[in-house]
Write a protein that holds these residues in place. Structure first.
Motif, mmCIF file in Angstrom:
data_model
loop_
_atom_site.group_PDB
_atom_site.id
_atom_site.type_symbol
_atom_site.label_atom_id
_atom_site.label_comp_id
_atom_site.label_asym_id
_atom_site.label_seq_id
_atom_site.Cartn_x
_atom_site.Cartn_y
_atom_site.Cartn_z
ATOM 1 N N GLY A 15 0.790 -1.233 0.000
ATOM 2 C CA GLY A 15 0.000 0.000 0.000
ATOM 3 C C GLY A 15 0.813 1.269 0.000
ATOM 4 O O GLY A 15 0.273 2.350 -0.227
ATOM 5 N N ASP A 16 2.114 1.172 0.264
ATOM 6 C CA ASP A 16 2.956 2.367 0.245
ATOM 7 C C ASP A 16 3.145 2.864 -1.185
ATOM 8 O O ASP A 16 3.148 2.086 -2.137
ATOM 9 C CB ASP A 16 4.345 2.074 0.813
ATOM 10 N N LEU A 17 3.340 4.173 -1.313
ATOM 11 C CA LEU A 17 3.748 4.742 -2.587
ATOM 12 C C LEU A 17 5.267 4.705 -2.657
ATOM 13 O O LEU A 17 5.947 4.951 -1.665
ATOM 14 C CB LEU A 17 3.293 6.198 -2.711
ATOM 15 N N ALA A 18 5.790 4.373 -3.833
ATOM 16 C CA ALA A 18 7.232 4.357 -4.037
ATOM 17 C C ALA A 18 7.537 4.891 -5.424
ATOM 18 O O ALA A 18 6.795 4.655 -6.373
ATOM 19 C CB ALA A 18 7.771 2.939 -3.875
ATOM 20 N N ALA A 19 8.641 5.623 -5.523
ATOM 21 C CA ALA A 19 9.128 6.102 -6.816
ATOM 22 C C ALA A 19 10.222 5.145 -7.266
ATOM 23 O O ALA A 19 11.128 4.824 -6.492
ATOM 24 C CB ALA A 19 9.673 7.518 -6.685
ATOM 25 N N ASP A 20 10.146 4.676 -8.488
ATOM 26 C CA ASP A 20 11.099 3.708 -9.022
ATOM 27 C C ASP A 20 12.115 4.437 -9.897
ATOM 28 O O ASP A 20 11.792 4.889 -10.995
ATOM 29 C CB ASP A 20 10.358 2.635 -9.823
ATOM 30 N N THR A 21 13.331 4.560 -9.408
ATOM 31 C CA THR A 21 14.367 5.284 -10.142
ATOM 32 C C THR A 21 14.754 4.570 -11.439
ATOM 33 O O THR A 21 15.248 5.200 -12.363
ATOM 34 C CB THR A 21 15.626 5.493 -9.282
ATOM 35 N N ALA A 22 14.531 3.278 -11.510
ATOM 36 C CA ALA A 22 14.824 2.540 -12.742
ATOM 37 C C ALA A 22 13.808 2.859 -13.837
ATOM 38 O O ALA A 22 14.005 2.516 -14.989
ATOM 39 C CB ALA A 22 14.838 1.032 -12.464
ATOM 40 N N ARG A 23 12.716 3.495 -13.462
ATOM 41 C CA ARG A 23 11.675 3.866 -14.427
ATOM 42 C C ARG A 23 11.457 5.380 -14.411
ATOM 43 O O ARG A 23 10.324 5.860 -14.387
ATOM 44 C CB ARG A 23 10.386 3.133 -14.115
ATOM 45 N N ASN A 24 12.555 6.113 -14.334
ATOM 46 C CA ASN A 24 12.519 7.586 -14.357
ATOM 47 C C ASN A 24 11.664 8.189 -13.254
ATOM 48 O O ASN A 24 10.979 9.185 -13.468
ATOM 49 C CB ASN A 24 12.059 8.097 -15.721
ATOM 50 N N GLY A 25 11.657 7.575 -12.073
ATOM 51 C CA GLY A 25 10.907 8.108 -10.941
ATOM 52 C C GLY A 25 9.428 7.818 -10.974
ATOM 53 O O GLY A 25 8.657 8.423 -10.232
ATOM 54 N N ARG A 26 9.000 6.897 -11.823
ATOM 55 C CA ARG A 26 7.573 6.544 -11.917
ATOM 56 C C ARG A 26 7.065 6.131 -10.534
ATOM 57 O O ARG A 26 7.685 5.345 -9.830
ATOM 58 C CB ARG A 26 7.394 5.406 -12.911
ATOM 59 N N VAL A 27 5.913 6.640 -10.150
ATOM 60 C CA VAL A 27 5.340 6.363 -8.840
ATOM 61 C C VAL A 27 4.329 5.236 -8.951
ATOM 62 O O VAL A 27 3.515 5.195 -9.882
ATOM 63 C CB VAL A 27 4.669 7.627 -8.251
ATOM 64 N N GLY A 28 4.406 4.319 -7.989
ATOM 65 C CA GLY A 28 3.464 3.216 -7.959
ATOM 66 C C GLY A 28 3.088 2.842 -6.540
ATOM 67 O O GLY A 28 3.776 3.203 -5.586
ATOM 68 N N THR A 50 10.056 -10.326 -6.326
ATOM 69 C CA THR A 50 10.369 -8.905 -6.464
ATOM 70 C C THR A 50 9.208 -8.100 -5.886
ATOM 71 O O THR A 50 8.159 -8.645 -5.551
ATOM 72 C CB THR A 50 10.531 -8.518 -7.955
ATOM 73 N N TYR A 51 9.426 -6.797 -5.763
ATOM 74 C CA TYR A 51 8.322 -5.900 -5.430
ATOM 75 C C TYR A 51 7.463 -5.763 -6.687
ATOM 76 O O TYR A 51 7.975 -5.738 -7.798
ATOM 77 C CB TYR A 51 8.825 -4.506 -5.042
ATOM 78 N N HIS A 52 6.168 -5.693 -6.515
ATOM 79 C CA HIS A 52 5.271 -5.415 -7.623
ATOM 80 C C HIS A 52 4.576 -4.099 -7.316
ATOM 81 O O HIS A 52 4.074 -3.896 -6.214
ATOM 82 C CB HIS A 52 4.231 -6.530 -7.784
ATOM 83 N N LEU A 53 4.556 -3.219 -8.320
ATOM 84 C CA LEU A 53 3.942 -1.901 -8.174
ATOM 85 C C LEU A 53 2.927 -1.701 -9.281
ATOM 86 O O LEU A 53 3.039 -2.281 -10.359
ATOM 87 C CB LEU A 53 5.004 -0.808 -8.250
#
Length: 146
Positions: free
Chosen positions: A27-40, A52-55
């Motif tokens: 349920g946490d929001l996370a920014a994925d630096t491997a995807r240009n900071g995409r938030v999921g 793995t983590y799934h977002l």
């Protein structure tokens, strides 16, 4: 040189920093630096039927994976809602021709952080005029014409 590894050197592979690693929860929001900071939104954790983590995007959409060590994930900070003045004296730097006022920034999650509002000489003059008008307006009786 001593010949011993120095973990503080980036060339040795150790990372600099003082913050704790970020391991998001469901349920946490996370920014994925491997995807240009995409938030999921974290929808699956490593070890819970996933390696793995799934977002998933907050509004829905296709899921993606991030490494189980969360090395590409960063916390998404709560948005600021407003700022209030801290009870400190403002500072003016005549060489830079700038003033600084300390602020307390309030966030959606109830957190707070300190910041500085930097004002040029022109900003200071404009703010002085605007605050002067606000003070005049605050002294008027309700319904009194300007």
């Amino acid at each position: 040189m001593s010949g011993r590894p120095t973990p503080h050197l980036p060339s040795q592979g150790a990372e600099l920093g003082t913050t704790a690693p970020f391991f998001p929860q469901l349920g946490d929001l996370a920014a994925d630096t491997a995807r240009n900071g995409r938030v999921g939104v974290v929808v699956a954790l490593p070890g819970e039927g996933a390696v793995t983590y799934h977002l998933r995007p907050p509004g829905g959409g296709p899921e993606w994976s991030a490494p189980a060590d969360s090395s590409t994930l960063e916390p998404v900070p709560a948005r600021p809602t407003h700022a209030t003045l801290l009870v400190t004296d403002p500072v003016y730097d005549p060489r830079a021709k700038q003033g600084s006022v300390a602020l307390l920034v309030h966030h959606e999650d109830g957190g707070r952080s300190e910041a500085a509002l930097i004002l040029t000489s022109a900003d200071l003059e404009r703010l002085h005029t605007q605050i002067g008008r606000m003070l005049v307006d605050s002294e008027r009786s309700p319904g009194e014409a300007p």
